[in-house]
Design a protein around this motif. Structure first.
Motif, PDB file in Angstrom:
ATOM      1  N   ALA A 129       7.805  -3.118  -2.110  1.00 63.62           N
ATOM      2  CA  ALA A 129       9.020  -3.198  -2.761  1.00 63.62           C
ATOM      3  C   ALA A 129       9.625  -4.663  -3.213  1.00 63.62           C
ATOM      4  O   ALA A 129       9.654  -5.352  -2.354  1.00 63.62           O
ATOM      5  N   ASP A 130       9.779  -4.639  -4.360  1.00 60.75           N
ATOM      6  CA  ASP A 130      10.010  -5.853  -4.955  1.00 60.75           C
ATOM      7  C   ASP A 130       9.139  -7.261  -4.612  1.00 60.75           C
ATOM      8  O   ASP A 130       9.916  -8.163  -4.204  1.00 60.75           O
ATOM      9  N   GLY A 131       7.807  -7.063  -4.382  1.00 57.99           N
ATOM     10  CA  GLY A 131       6.907  -7.865  -4.101  1.00 57.99           C
ATOM     11  C   GLY A 131       6.799  -8.287  -2.718  1.00 57.99           C
ATOM     12  O   GLY A 131       6.048  -9.106  -2.280  1.00 57.99           O
ATOM     13  N   ARG A 132       7.500  -7.595  -1.763  1.00 56.53           N
ATOM     14  CA  ARG A 132       7.630  -8.054  -0.367  1.00 56.53           C
ATOM     15  C   ARG A 132       6.980  -6.618   0.546  1.00 56.53           C
ATOM     16  O   ARG A 132       7.198  -5.370  -0.002  1.00 56.53           O
ATOM     17  N   LEU A 133       6.342  -6.766   1.666  1.00 57.14           N
ATOM     18  CA  LEU A 133       6.172  -5.844   2.309  1.00 57.14           C
ATOM     19  C   LEU A 133       7.299  -5.514   3.356  1.00 57.14           C
ATOM     20  O   LEU A 133       7.904  -6.046   4.067  1.00 57.14           O
ATOM     21  N   ILE A 134       7.374  -4.046   3.002  1.00 59.93           N
ATOM     22  CA  ILE A 134       8.874  -3.547   3.884  1.00 59.93           C
ATOM     23  C   ILE A 134       8.409  -2.496   4.922  1.00 59.93           C
ATOM     24  O   ILE A 134       9.099  -2.226   5.692  1.00 59.93           O
ATOM     25  N   ALA A 135       7.274  -2.229   4.787  1.00 55.71           N
ATOM     26  CA  ALA A 135       6.834  -1.026   5.790  1.00 55.71           C
ATOM     27  C   ALA A 135       5.224  -0.817   5.798  1.00 55.71           C
ATOM     28  O   ALA A 135       4.569  -1.259   4.903  1.00 55.71           O
ATOM     29  N   ASP A 136       4.727  -0.711   7.220  1.00 51.77           N
ATOM     30  CA  ASP A 136       3.468  -0.457   7.398  1.00 51.77           C
ATOM     31  C   ASP A 136       3.267   0.568   8.589  1.00 51.77           C
ATOM     32  O   ASP A 136       3.356   0.067   9.685  1.00 51.77           O
ATOM     33  N   ASP A 137       3.079   1.864   8.351  1.00 53.47           N
ATOM     34  CA  ASP A 137       3.543   2.862   9.079  1.00 53.47           C
ATOM     35  C   ASP A 137       2.653   4.263   8.872  1.00 53.47           C
ATOM     36  O   ASP A 137       2.081   4.115   7.806  1.00 53.47           O
ATOM     37  N   SER A 138       2.788   5.070   9.539  1.00 51.60           N
ATOM     38  CA  SER A 138       2.406   6.387   9.378  1.00 51.60           C
ATOM     39  C   SER A 138       3.113   7.136   8.070  1.00 51.60           C
ATOM     40  O   SER A 138       4.192   6.869   7.942  1.00 51.60           O
TER      41      SER A 138
ATOM     42  N   LYS B 112       4.531 -13.878   0.432  1.00 50.71           N
ATOM     43  CA  LYS B 112       4.142 -13.543   1.776  1.00 50.71           C
ATOM     44  C   LYS B 112       3.806 -12.158   2.300  1.00 50.71           C
ATOM     45  O   LYS B 112       4.389 -11.684   3.245  1.00 50.71           O
ATOM     46  N   ILE B 113       2.786 -11.397   1.793  1.00 55.66           N
ATOM     47  CA  ILE B 113       2.001 -10.387   2.178  1.00 55.66           C
ATOM     48  C   ILE B 113       1.026 -10.578   3.307  1.00 55.66           C
ATOM     49  O   ILE B 113       0.190 -11.077   3.036  1.00 55.66           O
ATOM     50  N   SER B 114       1.339  -9.779   4.213  1.00 56.85           N
ATOM     51  CA  SER B 114       0.464  -9.934   5.484  1.00 56.85           C
ATOM     52  C   SER B 114       0.126  -8.649   5.964  1.00 56.85           C
ATOM     53  O   SER B 114       1.230  -7.680   6.262  1.00 56.85           O
ATOM     54  N   PHE B 115      -1.161  -8.247   6.067  1.00 58.67           N
ATOM     55  CA  PHE B 115      -1.502  -7.100   6.972  1.00 58.67           C
ATOM     56  C   PHE B 115      -3.169  -6.910   6.942  1.00 58.67           C
ATOM     57  O   PHE B 115      -3.839  -7.696   6.192  1.00 58.67           O
ATOM     58  N   ASP B 116      -3.810  -6.263   7.741  1.00 61.22           N
ATOM     59  CA  ASP B 116      -5.084  -6.006   7.926  1.00 61.22           C
ATOM     60  C   ASP B 116      -5.480  -4.613   7.599  1.00 61.22           C
ATOM     61  O   ASP B 116      -4.678  -3.669   7.795  1.00 61.22           O
ATOM     62  N   ILE B 117      -6.739  -4.569   7.292  1.00 62.85           N
ATOM     63  CA  ILE B 117      -7.350  -3.098   6.784  1.00 62.85           C
ATOM     64  C   ILE B 117      -8.688  -3.178   7.744  1.00 62.85           C
ATOM     65  O   ILE B 117      -9.435  -4.075   7.727  1.00 62.85           O
TER      66      ILE B 117
END
Length: 555
Positions: free
Chosen positions: A492-501, A303-308
């Motif tokens: 990390a381990d297939g999961r999104l753990i951070a989306d930051d600077s 369940k990876i979610s993010f926008d570019i």
């Protein structure tokens, strides 16, 4: 006085296919138990020195030798490559070229099997070194199925399992995440202390190597030794106007006397530096709850979610095997998500072929040997343009431009086989850049690159970014993400753990540890100087560094 184990005397070497020497008048003495770092630009001759030591020159790479090389007091010219293998253990830059076993366990045990070591001794030794390099869970896997960093660990284990007196590492950190790279340096250092082995490290990531002390740094330029010393210059201290001296113990920030740096660093920190506001850009790529499994019981991404956003430069970071490369394969269409959606400019990519995606998304793989299909450099870089039936003069102009940017124009008529691993990497980048895609994904673009070519490549990627091209970087280089990106997506381990600077990511222990990152030396420096908020200090440095790089004449 320690015994000399390696000695070059007025040593020169010229490859058979070349007119000029690759090494010229090398005089270098390495004593038993020393730990040496050999550094220099791509093509400077660093790896050639390694090949001369381990016997690939002249037994595999042919050429003309003048002068002398002595190993363990014996004339190297009289030593067969098998004889040298009993003296020297080598971890090659290209891990794929070193595998011989069908499984990881077999590959690690190969040297022991050759020596007819019994299984009652072999199995414990293989188990011990596999635990040391954190590969024990993959002993029954095929080496070719592992990630780049995992392959590097297998190669490292294959050397550590044998009891040689000289250890030669050709860019051991090239495919390792920062924390594993630091661990590798600790492991190499511990091994050197425990066994008394002589250690020679050929590497571009100098600061990571210097996580543990080295006895000497040997700098190579155009095939010559230009310096044999051991300093490390800290950019932040230079910006603060601090006079750097050898007596300051600059090999690592933790060793510096805080009284010599606190006041000038505080004054520099209080200076106002303008930060460019982040522009509001359109979303070009969206991942919504993307999951992927190779098998029913092995979920790689969850369940990876993010926008570019358009013409962003974003880093994708995390430990080896976290799923970073798999994520990018999904974006390019090499694999299909088991769940979730990937959308390009609002269009669902499900059902869009790899060929159609390639017009919009370019992918530069980690291992250049997996991308190269042509014999000559010009043909490789222009191959996709030829497939598109572009006119010959336009192909030539585009190829020349790409080769110049990647520092390869002087070699444009060379065969690819004559290039170093780092130069091959630049060929693959040039072959993607020439297509001018909307999104470029690069898997470890600067691995194996010296600082000059590293800077050229990154500055060129920034110029593409300014023209509206979106850049995604899979990288283990923490300096790169601090210097060139404003956003880090952490897996990390297939999961999104951070989306930051990057500054926030690299100063947050709750992110650093699970992602196997390494705290930046700026954080160590900030702690040493007594700053209460290391995050703000790191942000200040990033802004100052960007300002300095874009000022034509800065000190």
């Amino acid at each position: 006085m320690k015994k000399t184990v390696i000695e070059f005397r007025n040593f020169s070497f010229k490859y058979r296919a070349q007119v000029q020497n690759t090494l010229t008048d090398i005089n270098l003495t390495i004593a038993q138990g020393e730990k040496i770092l050999i550094a220099g630009a791509s093509g400077s001759g660093k790896s050639t020195i390694g090949h001369c030591i381990n016997g690939l020159i002249p037994h595999y790479y042919k050429g003309e030798i003048t002068g002398n090389l002595f190993i363990q007091g014996k004339d190297a010219a009289a030593l067969e490559i098998f004889d040298r293998s009993k003296m020297i253990g080598t971890v090659l830059q290209d891990s794929d070229g070193q595998f011989v076993g069908q499984t990881v366990g077999e590959d690690i045990a190969f040297a022991l099997e050759n020596d007819c070591v019994g299984q009652n001794e072999m199995i414990p030794r293989v188990s011990r070194v596999s635990r040391l390099v954190d590969i024990e869970q993959h002993l029954h896997a095929a080496p070719q199925d592992l990630s780049g960093g995992q392959k590097q660990r297998v190669s490292l284990a294959g050397v550590l399992v044998d009891n040689v007196e000289i250890l030669l590492f050709d860019e051991p950190l090239a495919n390792l995440d920062p924390a594993t790279g630091r661990y590798a340096m600790e492991m190499i250092d511990d091994l050197a202390h425990e066994t008394g082995a002589t250690v020679i490290i050929i590497e571009h990531r100098i600061e990571d190597v210097l996580w543990r002390p080295v006895d000497r740094v040997v700098l190579i330029d155009e095939g010559k030794i230009i310096r044999d010393t051991s300093p490390l210059y800290v950019t932040a201290l230079s910006y603060a106007g601090i006079q750097l001296t050898e007596g300051m113990r600059l090999s690592h920030p933790s060793r510096i006397d805080p009284e010599t740096i606190q006041e000038p660093l505080s004054c520099w920190y209080r200076q106002e530096i303008k930060e460019e506001p982040a522009p509001n850009r359109d979303i070009v790529l969206t991942l919504s709850d993307v999951s992927f499994s190779y098998t029913a019981d092995r979920e790689v991404l969850h369940k990876i979610s993010f926008d570019i956003r358009r013409n962003e430069m974003t880093a994708i970071v995390g430990k080896n095997g976290a799923g970073k490369s798999t994520l990018c394969k999904l974006i390019c269409g090499f694999e299909k998500p088991t769940d979730g959606k990937i959308m390009l400019a609002g269009k669902d990519l499900n059902g869009v072929s790899i060929r159609e995606r390639a017009d919009k998304i370019g992918f530069v793989m980690q291992n250049p040997n997996q991308m190269i299909s042509q014999i000559m450099i010009r043909d490789e870089v222009g191959f996709t343009l030829k497939l598109r039936d572009m006119p010959k003069d336009e192909i030539s102009d585009s190829v020349n431009e790409s080769l110049q940017i990647c520092g390869l124009y002087p070699f444009r008529n060379w065969p690819i086989s004559a290039l170093s691993y780092g130069q091959k990497k630049r060929v693959t980048i040039a072959s993607i850049l020439v297509q001018k895609p909307e999104i470029i994904i690069l898997d470890e673009p600067t691995a194996g690159q010296d600082f000059r070519h590293y800077t050229e490549i990154m500055e060129f990627l920034q110029s593409l970014q300014q023209r509206g091209i979106t850049i995604l970087l899979i990288t283990h280089d923490m300096h790169l993400i601090l210097e060139y990106t404003k956003r880090a997506v952490v897996i990390a381990d297939g999961r999104l753990i951070a989306d930051d600077s990057p500054a926030r990511v690299l100063t947050d222990e709750s992110i650093i540890k699970p992602a196997n990152l390494k705290e930046t030396s700026l954080l160590t420096l900030a702690d040493k100087a007594g700053f209460e908020d290391p995050f703000d200090f790191v942000k200040h440095f990033i802004a100052a560094d960007r300002e300095a790089r874009h000022t034509p004449c800065h000190p």
